[in-house]
Design a protein around this motif. Structure first.
Motif, PDB file in Angstrom:
ATOM      1  N   TYR A  32       0.654  -1.306   0.027  1.00 12.62           N
ATOM      2  CA  TYR A  32      -0.070  -0.107  -0.031  1.00 12.62           C
ATOM      3  C   TYR A  32       1.000   1.399   0.035  1.00 12.62           C
ATOM      4  N   GLY A  33       0.376   2.147  -0.931  1.00 12.02           N
ATOM      5  CA  GLY A  33       1.163   3.409  -0.698  1.00 12.02           C
ATOM      6  C   GLY A  33       0.391   4.629  -1.085  1.00 12.02           C
ATOM      7  N   ALA A  34       0.545   6.001  -0.573  1.00 12.56           N
ATOM      8  CA  ALA A  34      -0.071   7.094  -0.797  1.00 12.56           C
ATOM      9  C   ALA A  34       0.518   8.232  -0.656  1.00 12.56           C
ATOM     10  N   CYS A  35       0.343   9.326  -1.404  1.00 10.04           N
ATOM     11  CA  CYS A  35       1.086  10.502  -1.089  1.00 10.04           C
ATOM     12  C   CYS A  35       0.125  11.615  -1.369  1.00 10.04           C
ATOM     13  N   VAL A  36       0.227  12.686  -0.682  1.00  8.69           N
ATOM     14  CA  VAL A  36      -0.510  14.064  -1.072  1.00  8.69           C
ATOM     15  C   VAL A  36       0.301  15.296  -0.188  1.00  8.69           C
ATOM     16  N   GLY A  37       0.338  16.376  -1.059  1.00 10.54           N
ATOM     17  CA  GLY A  37       1.309  17.452  -0.536  1.00 10.54           C
ATOM     18  C   GLY A  37       2.600  16.931  -0.141  1.00 10.54           C
ATOM     19  N   SER A  38       2.967  17.065   0.989  1.00  8.66           N
ATOM     20  CA  SER A  38       4.560  16.673   1.376  1.00  8.66           C
ATOM     21  C   SER A  38       4.447  15.541   2.171  1.00  8.66           C
ATOM     22  N   TYR A  39       3.184  14.847   2.205  1.00  7.50           N
ATOM     23  CA  TYR A  39       2.925  13.504   2.986  1.00  7.50           C
ATOM     24  C   TYR A  39       2.926  12.413   2.463  1.00  7.50           C
ATOM     25  N   GLY A  40       3.398  11.407   3.059  1.00  4.66           N
ATOM     26  CA  GLY A  40       3.510   9.871   2.410  1.00  4.66           C
ATOM     27  C   GLY A  40       3.244   8.849   3.298  1.00  4.66           C
ATOM     28  N   ILE A  41       2.784   7.733   2.851  1.00  7.32           N
ATOM     29  CA  ILE A  41       2.607   6.752   3.845  1.00  7.32           C
ATOM     30  C   ILE A  41       2.564   5.320   3.070  1.00  7.32           C
ATOM     31  N   SER A  42       3.242   4.234   3.741  1.00  8.25           N
ATOM     32  CA  SER A  42       3.479   2.792   3.181  1.00  8.25           C
ATOM     33  C   SER A  42       3.386   1.891   4.174  1.00  8.25           C
ATOM     34  N   TYR A  43       2.752   0.817   3.525  1.00  7.52           N
ATOM     35  CA  TYR A  43       2.549  -0.256   4.431  1.00  7.52           C
ATOM     36  C   TYR A  43       2.628  -1.532   3.420  1.00  7.52           C
ATOM     37  N   THR A  44       3.225  -2.678   3.852  1.00  5.01           N
ATOM     38  CA  THR A  44       3.142  -3.769   3.428  1.00  5.01           C
ATOM     39  C   THR A  44       2.385  -5.113   3.835  1.00  5.01           C
ATOM     40  N   ILE A  45       1.504  -5.526   3.224  1.00  8.74           N
ATOM     41  CA  ILE A  45       0.505  -6.360   3.527  1.00  8.74           C
ATOM     42  C   ILE A  45       0.595  -7.810   3.087  1.00  8.74           C
ATOM     43  N   GLN A  46       0.993  -8.929   4.075  1.00  2.67           N
ATOM     44  CA  GLN A  46       1.300 -10.264   3.608  1.00  2.67           C
ATOM     45  C   GLN A  46      -0.124 -11.088   4.331  1.00  2.67           C
ATOM     46  N   PRO A  47      -0.826 -11.657   3.536  1.00  2.97           N
ATOM     47  CA  PRO A  47      -1.986 -12.622   3.497  1.00  2.97           C
ATOM     48  C   PRO A  47      -1.661 -13.792   4.760  1.00  2.97           C
ATOM     49  N   ALA A 106      -7.506  13.672   1.564  1.00  2.00           N
ATOM     50  CA  ALA A 106      -7.055  14.782   0.708  1.00  2.00           C
ATOM     51  C   ALA A 106      -6.820  14.217  -0.783  1.00  2.00           C
ATOM     52  N   THR A 107      -6.769  14.841  -1.808  1.00  4.30           N
ATOM     53  CA  THR A 107      -6.313  14.730  -2.929  1.00  4.30           C
ATOM     54  C   THR A 107      -5.403  15.528  -3.850  1.00  4.30           C
ATOM     55  N   CYS A 108      -4.444  15.059  -4.685  1.00  2.38           N
ATOM     56  CA  CYS A 108      -3.392  16.058  -5.147  1.00  2.38           C
ATOM     57  C   CYS A 108      -4.091  17.146  -5.809  1.00  2.38           C
ATOM     58  N   ASP A 109      -5.408  17.142  -6.173  1.00  2.00           N
ATOM     59  CA  ASP A 109      -6.168  18.108  -6.780  1.00  2.00           C
ATOM     60  C   ASP A 109      -6.593  19.212  -5.695  1.00  2.00           C
ATOM     61  N   SER A 110      -6.851  18.590  -4.539  1.00  2.57           N
ATOM     62  CA  SER A 110      -7.576  19.666  -3.398  1.00  2.57           C
ATOM     63  C   SER A 110      -6.159  20.226  -2.613  1.00  2.57           C
ATOM     64  N   ALA A 111      -5.135  19.487  -2.483  1.00  3.93           N
ATOM     65  CA  ALA A 111      -4.172  19.900  -1.594  1.00  3.93           C
ATOM     66  C   ALA A 111      -2.789  20.115  -2.196  1.00  3.93           C
ATOM     67  N   GLY A 112      -2.594  19.745  -3.327  1.00  2.25           N
ATOM     68  CA  GLY A 112      -1.287  19.774  -4.344  1.00  2.25           C
ATOM     69  C   GLY A 112      -0.429  18.587  -3.905  1.00  2.25           C
ATOM     70  N   ILE A 113       0.929  18.558  -4.660  1.00  2.04           N
ATOM     71  CA  ILE A 113       1.851  17.596  -4.105  1.00  2.04           C
ATOM     72  C   ILE A 113       3.347  17.985  -4.481  1.00  2.04           C
ATOM     73  N   ILE A 114       4.436  17.528  -3.799  1.00  2.00           N
ATOM     74  CA  ILE A 114       5.463  17.616  -4.301  1.00  2.00           C
ATOM     75  C   ILE A 114       6.170  16.287  -4.790  1.00  2.00           C
ATOM     76  N   SER A 115       7.143  16.468  -5.662  1.00  2.00           N
ATOM     77  CA  SER A 115       7.572  15.066  -6.239  1.00  2.00           C
ATOM     78  C   SER A 115       8.400  14.508  -5.472  1.00  2.00           C
ATOM     79  N   PRO A 116       9.224  15.079  -4.288  1.00  2.00           N
ATOM     80  CA  PRO A 116       9.885  14.469  -3.315  1.00  2.00           C
ATOM     81  C   PRO A 116       9.151  13.525  -2.645  1.00  2.00           C
ATOM     82  N   ALA A 117       7.757  14.045  -2.444  1.00  2.00           N
ATOM     83  CA  ALA A 117       6.980  13.094  -1.574  1.00  2.00           C
ATOM     84  C   ALA A 117       6.473  11.745  -2.434  1.00  2.00           C
ATOM     85  N   VAL A 118       6.436  11.736  -3.629  1.00  2.00           N
ATOM     86  CA  VAL A 118       6.256  10.797  -4.557  1.00  2.00           C
ATOM     87  C   VAL A 118       7.529   9.765  -4.543  1.00  2.00           C
ATOM     88  N   GLY A 119       8.631  10.426  -4.682  1.00  2.00           N
ATOM     89  CA  GLY A 119       9.682   9.651  -4.570  1.00  2.00           C
ATOM     90  C   GLY A 119      10.228   8.728  -3.512  1.00  2.00           C
TER      91      GLY A 119
END
Length: 339
Positions: free
Chosen positions: A146-161, A179-192
């Motif tokens: 799992y992964g998500a990012c918006v603004g300068s925030y990011g989150i990730s988690y690995t799920i093993q059944p 929030a979404t990138c269209d409502s809060a924006g996003i910077i590419s370092p957060a994606v990376g």
């Protein structure tokens, strides 16, 4: 080309044996936006045997700031993201099989695509699809990241059944964002950063180095200089309908999927979210104002106009998208602004 992966093989965590394993593996990436294109490039460069990418969207100018596989010509010609991604990835590594699918990642599509897949990468923009991925993962015993990012925030988690709490377990216990990138924006370092967390976990899974999986949910805010991680093991629920003792995989059933319908004679699409509940119109209005669109509200509904499209949001969660009768395009607009 014998030394193509030499630097990766020198890394003790992979080695020649791990590289051979990578060449025999198949990864499914759901979404070809910022996280999808980043993960796809990392895994194709790493020599994963097959990468399948599914995405319903096409390349737009606003994508170029952070979606690394695409170029200006792709935006000019509105090339489907999966197609443009495959074209670029084959130029990067012709030895990898890249399958591109331009479609909505719904239950029928993912039920079909899961066959032979070793790991699923979440690169979606909405929780409807993530919950489907989660149940596909549990039903067919396929790990996913799992992964998500918006603004300068990011989150990730690995799920093993069978080993870790699934995303269904975490809902209500962990703030997963809205929030979404269209409502809060996003910077590419957060994606990376999220891509780095995700792709590293995928390489561990594919090479069988499970002892070094992170096993923690990690969050960060690069602008605020914040970083944290939690061990969510205690959140695994025996009664969870997705991964518990008696799973029913609820998000693969029709009643728990987002409902869409073209309204006859009105050139409008109605979208009814899978999750029942009252929408807070005041909070939604405050979020949408940030996009630069026109927001109007009365006690019963909220009207939102942007880029020639108008959405009407009701307290019961329903949304009408006017000026359109294409369900796929309506869902794209819905998830872009409402998450």
């Amino acid at each position: 080309m014998n030394d193509r992966y030499s630097r990766q093989e020198l890394f003790s965590g992979i080695g020649k044996e791990g590289q051979q394993k990578l060449s025999q593996k198949h990864v499914l990436i759901v979404g070809a936006g910022a996280l999808g294109s980043g993960n796809a490039e990392a895994l194709v460069r790493a020599g994963v045997g097959k990468v399948t990418i599914i995405d319903r969207d096409y390349v737009e100018w606003s994508n170029l700031q952070r979606q690394q596989l695409y170029k200006e010509k792709d935006a000019e010609n509105r090339i489907p993201k999966a197609v443009a991604a495959r074209q670029r990835l084959k130029q990067i590594n012709s030895m990898v099989t890249v399958e591109a699918i331009t479609a909505d990642a719904g239950v029928p599509e993912l039920e079909k695509l899961q066959k032979g897949v070793d790991v699923i990468v979440d690169a979606t923009d909405n929780f409807d699809t993530r919950m489907i991925i989660n149940d596909i993962s549990q039903k067919y015993r396929i790990p996913w990241v799992y992964g998500a990012c918006v603004g300068s925030y990011g989150i990730s988690y690995t799920i093993q059944p069978g080993l870790t709490p699934c995303l269904h377990c975490l809902l209500g216990s962990v703030p997963l964002g809205g929030a979404t990138c269209d409502s809060a924006g996003i910077i590419s370092p957060a994606v990376g950063m999220v891509v780095s967390y995700q792709s590293a976990e995928v390489l561990k899974l594919l090479t069988g180095d499970l002892d070094h999986l992170r096993n923690k949910l990690v969050t960060f805010d690069l602008w605020q200089n914040q970083h944290s991680s939690i061990y969510p093991g205690s959140l695994k629920k025996e009664e969870c309908l997705s991964c518990g003792n008696n799973p029913t995989y609820p998000f693969l059933s029709y009643e728990n999927q987002t409902k869409t319908a073209v309204l006859c004679g009105r050139n409008s699409v109605q979208i009814r979210p899978a999750a029942k509940g009252e929408r807070n119109l005041e909070e939604t209005a405050a979020m949408l104002v940030k996009t630069g669109g026109k927001v109007e509200r009365n006690p019963f509904l909220l009207s939102y106009e942007i880029s020639g499209r108008r959405m009407v949001l009701f307290k019961d969660g329903r949304v009408l998208i006017h000026g359109i009768n294409d369900i796929a395009e309506a869902k794209k607009i819905y998830h872009r602004y409402l998450g």
